[in-house]
Write a protein that holds these residues in place. Structure first.
Motif, PDB file in Angstrom:
ATOM      1  N   GLN A 297      60.561  26.569  28.540  1.00 15.52           N
ATOM      2  CA  GLN A 297      61.544  27.558  28.948  1.00 15.52           C
ATOM      3  C   GLN A 297      62.699  27.598  27.957  1.00 15.52           C
ATOM      4  O   GLN A 297      63.206  28.685  27.607  1.00 15.52           O
ATOM      5  CB  GLN A 297      62.060  27.227  30.345  1.00 15.52           C
ATOM      6  CG  GLN A 297      63.071  28.225  30.898  1.00 15.52           C
ATOM      7  CD  GLN A 297      62.492  29.613  31.037  1.00 15.52           C
ATOM      8  OE1 GLN A 297      61.489  29.797  31.747  1.00 15.52           O
ATOM      9  NE2 GLN A 297      63.084  30.600  30.357  1.00 15.52           N
ATOM     10  N   ALA A 298      63.087  26.435  27.455  1.00 15.85           N
ATOM     11  CA  ALA A 298      64.154  26.386  26.450  1.00 15.85           C
ATOM     12  C   ALA A 298      63.714  27.089  25.177  1.00 15.85           C
ATOM     13  O   ALA A 298      64.513  27.781  24.521  1.00 15.85           O
ATOM     14  CB  ALA A 298      64.537  24.934  26.163  1.00 15.85           C
TER      15      ALA A 298
ATOM     16  N   ASP B 297      64.101  30.773  25.648  1.00 13.60           N
ATOM     17  CA  ASP B 297      65.507  31.189  25.546  1.00 13.60           C
ATOM     18  C   ASP B 297      65.953  31.232  24.089  1.00 13.60           C
ATOM     19  O   ASP B 297      66.678  32.151  23.678  1.00 13.60           O
ATOM     20  CB  ASP B 297      66.389  30.235  26.349  1.00 13.60           C
ATOM     21  CG  ASP B 297      66.081  30.292  27.837  1.00 13.60           C
ATOM     22  OD1 ASP B 297      65.485  31.314  28.279  1.00 13.60           O
ATOM     23  OD2 ASP B 297      66.404  29.328  28.569  1.00 13.60           O
ATOM     24  N   ARG B 298      65.543  30.233  23.303  1.00 13.38           N
ATOM     25  CA  ARG B 298      65.929  30.208  21.893  1.00 13.38           C
ATOM     26  C   ARG B 298      65.333  31.393  21.139  1.00 13.38           C
ATOM     27  O   ARG B 298      66.004  32.051  20.341  1.00 13.38           O
ATOM     28  CB  ARG B 298      65.468  28.906  21.251  1.00 13.38           C
ATOM     29  CG  ARG B 298      65.944  28.708  19.809  1.00 13.38           C
ATOM     30  CD  ARG B 298      65.335  27.457  19.217  1.00 13.38           C
ATOM     31  NE  ARG B 298      63.897  27.613  19.044  1.00 13.38           N
ATOM     32  CZ  ARG B 298      63.338  28.263  18.016  1.00 13.38           C
ATOM     33  NH1 ARG B 298      64.090  28.831  17.092  1.00 13.38           N
ATOM     34  NH2 ARG B 298      62.034  28.348  17.940  1.00 13.38           N
TER      35      ARG B 298
ATOM     36  N   ALA C   6      64.432  34.223  22.416  1.00  9.00           N
ATOM     37  CA  ALA C   6      65.082  35.448  22.878  1.00  9.00           C
ATOM     38  C   ALA C   6      66.425  35.642  22.180  1.00  9.00           C
ATOM     39  O   ALA C   6      66.803  36.779  21.819  1.00  9.00           O
ATOM     40  CB  ALA C   6      65.266  35.395  24.394  1.00  9.00           C
ATOM     41  N   ALA C   7      67.157  34.553  21.945  1.00  7.25           N
ATOM     42  CA  ALA C   7      68.427  34.659  21.226  1.00  7.25           C
ATOM     43  C   ALA C   7      68.211  35.097  19.791  1.00  7.25           C
ATOM     44  O   ALA C   7      68.972  35.931  19.248  1.00  7.25           O
ATOM     45  CB  ALA C   7      69.158  33.321  21.277  1.00  7.25           C
TER      46      ALA C   7
ATOM     47  N   GLN D 229      56.678  32.553  25.435  1.00  7.92           N
ATOM     48  CA  GLN D 229      56.345  32.901  26.820  1.00  7.92           C
ATOM     49  C   GLN D 229      54.902  32.500  27.164  1.00  7.92           C
ATOM     50  O   GLN D 229      54.630  32.055  28.282  1.00  7.92           O
ATOM     51  CB  GLN D 229      56.553  34.392  27.038  1.00  7.92           C
ATOM     52  CG  GLN D 229      58.016  34.816  27.025  1.00  7.92           C
ATOM     53  CD  GLN D 229      58.176  36.315  27.099  1.00  7.92           C
ATOM     54  OE1 GLN D 229      57.257  37.074  26.745  1.00  7.92           O
ATOM     55  NE2 GLN D 229      59.352  36.766  27.538  1.00  7.92           N
TER      56      GLN D 229
END
Length: 391
Positions: A109-110, A113-114, A116-117, A175
């Motif tokens: 999940q991290a 997020d990375r 996506a950033a 994902q």
């Protein structure tokens, strides 16, 4: 005087012979026999005889096989991590998509997020590069910008677009890996026990462990090897699904389930002279499990009349097969026969016997062709239809 004495003695001997013959004639009920003839007549042996079985049959062959699952899946992890949950009971039935294991999803999940950033940053740079290139296009039309500066703006825009695509791919990959942390059933069926439980750390690659196995249950396959003659007679044409197929389990005497031929292998095993065949059966009750032994029966064609006898009554004379027939006078006859396939415990006779004839089934070693016998009528051994009352 001498002549008269000889005549008297001869007459006396003749009378004695006639008297003896008369006594034998009286003793044996009016039929004259000699002691030598009486001694030469063999006594009638007691033998068991059975009437050949006559019934309408459908040609088929019987084989031994094993149950196989249509889908046999080894569940392995696709991402590394720690197992944090097992969602099934050992041996339970599961549906496609049901959760089986969960691997710690937090690192993945991290990573999502990375990624996506990074995508947001790339999209921002792409927007600025696109605006700069549009401005360079207007300036170039007014000859207010050098061609070199225009090319740099155009190249920066293209790089920004490519960076956005790469960032999107990174997000998608992150994902996917996050999705792999939730291991679900790929097919419906019965799951085995959990080979690794909560707290175990798993890895991917060539050394990825098997977490459990999953087999589909219905429909299910029965695989068996058929001989060359059966293949040529029933399975060598395209309409294999029309060939009737049955299976029986080890605790059954008959064949309880009917299915259809699903596939035939692409080559004959020259060592065994057989070819692999697979039939498909419904298994809604879940009784059939992979590896189970079954008796398979393959056949076809229209029913036709046939005569059948027990294999125990068939004898071998060099290359010939024969039976001992008991005729209407209760005497033994040698009868050569031609053999067919087995049918429900009996052997089909394709030539040499007629319906209603009697053959010796027990005591064959005590008699020879031409001998009289005392027949004891019994049921043909192995006649499953007569034993069960079936036709």
């Amino acid at each position: 005087m001498v002549f008269k004495r000889k005549l008297v003695i001869s007459s006396a001997i003749s009378l004695a012979v006639i008297a003896g013959v008369g006594a034998m004639y009286h003793t044996y009920g009016g039929t004259p026999v000699t002691e030598a003839a009486a001694a030469a007549a063999p006594p009638a042996a007691d033998v068991d005889v059975a009437t050949v079985v006559s019934r309408s049959i459908t040609d088929y062959q019987e084989y031994s096989g094993r149950i196989e699952a249509i889908n046999d899946v080894q569940i392995r992890p696709l991402v590394s991590g720690t197992i944090v949950a097992v969602h099934f009971q050992d041996g339970a039935m599961v549906r496609k998509g049901d959760p089986l294991f969960t691997i710690d999803p937090r690192p993945y999940q991290a990573e999502v997020d990375r990624a996506a950033a990074q995508l947001a940053s790339a999209e921002s740079r792409s927007g600025y590069a696109a605006s700069d290139w549009e401005r360079a296009q207007r300036l170039l039309s007014d000859n207010a910008i050098a061609k070199r500066d225009y090319d740099e703006a155009q190249n920066a825009n293209r790089e920004a677009i490519a960076a956005v695509k790469a960032a999107k791919a990174a997000v998608e990959a992150a994902q996917i890996n996050l999705g792999y942390t939730a291991i679900a059933a790929p097919v419906s069926g019965r799951v085995s026990r959990a080979l690794l439980t909560v707290g175990n750390v798993v890895s991917t690659g060539a050394n990825a462990p098997v977490l459990t196995t999953l087999v589909s249950m219905s429909p299910i396959y029965a695989s068996f090897d058929v001989d060359e003659r059966t293949y040529l007679r029933f399975l060598s044409h395209d309409s294999k699904v029309t060939v009737p197929t049955w299976i029986g389990l080890a605790n059954e005497t008959g064949y309880s389930r009917q299915g259809v031929i699903d596939s035939v292998d692409n080559r004959l095993d020259t060592g065994s002279g057989t070819i692999r065949v697979r039939a498909r059966f419904d298994n809604a009750d879940g009784v059939l499990v992979p590896g189970l032994y079954v008796r398979a029966r393959v056949g076809g064609g229209a029913p036709h009349p046939a005569v059948l006898v027990s294999d125990a009554a068939i004898q071998t004379d060099q290359e010939k097969k024969f039976v001992l027939l008991v005729d209407k006078e209760d005497k033994v006859q040698y009868r050569e026969v031609k053999l067919g396939d087995q049918q429900r415990g009996l052997r089909v006779i394709t030539g040499g016997l007629q319906p209603g004839e009697r053959i010796v089934v027990n005591g064959m070693q005590r008699v020879r062709p031409g001998d009289p016998v005392k027949p004891n009528l019994v049921q043909m051994s192995g006649d499953a239809a007569a034993a069960t009352g079936a036709s």
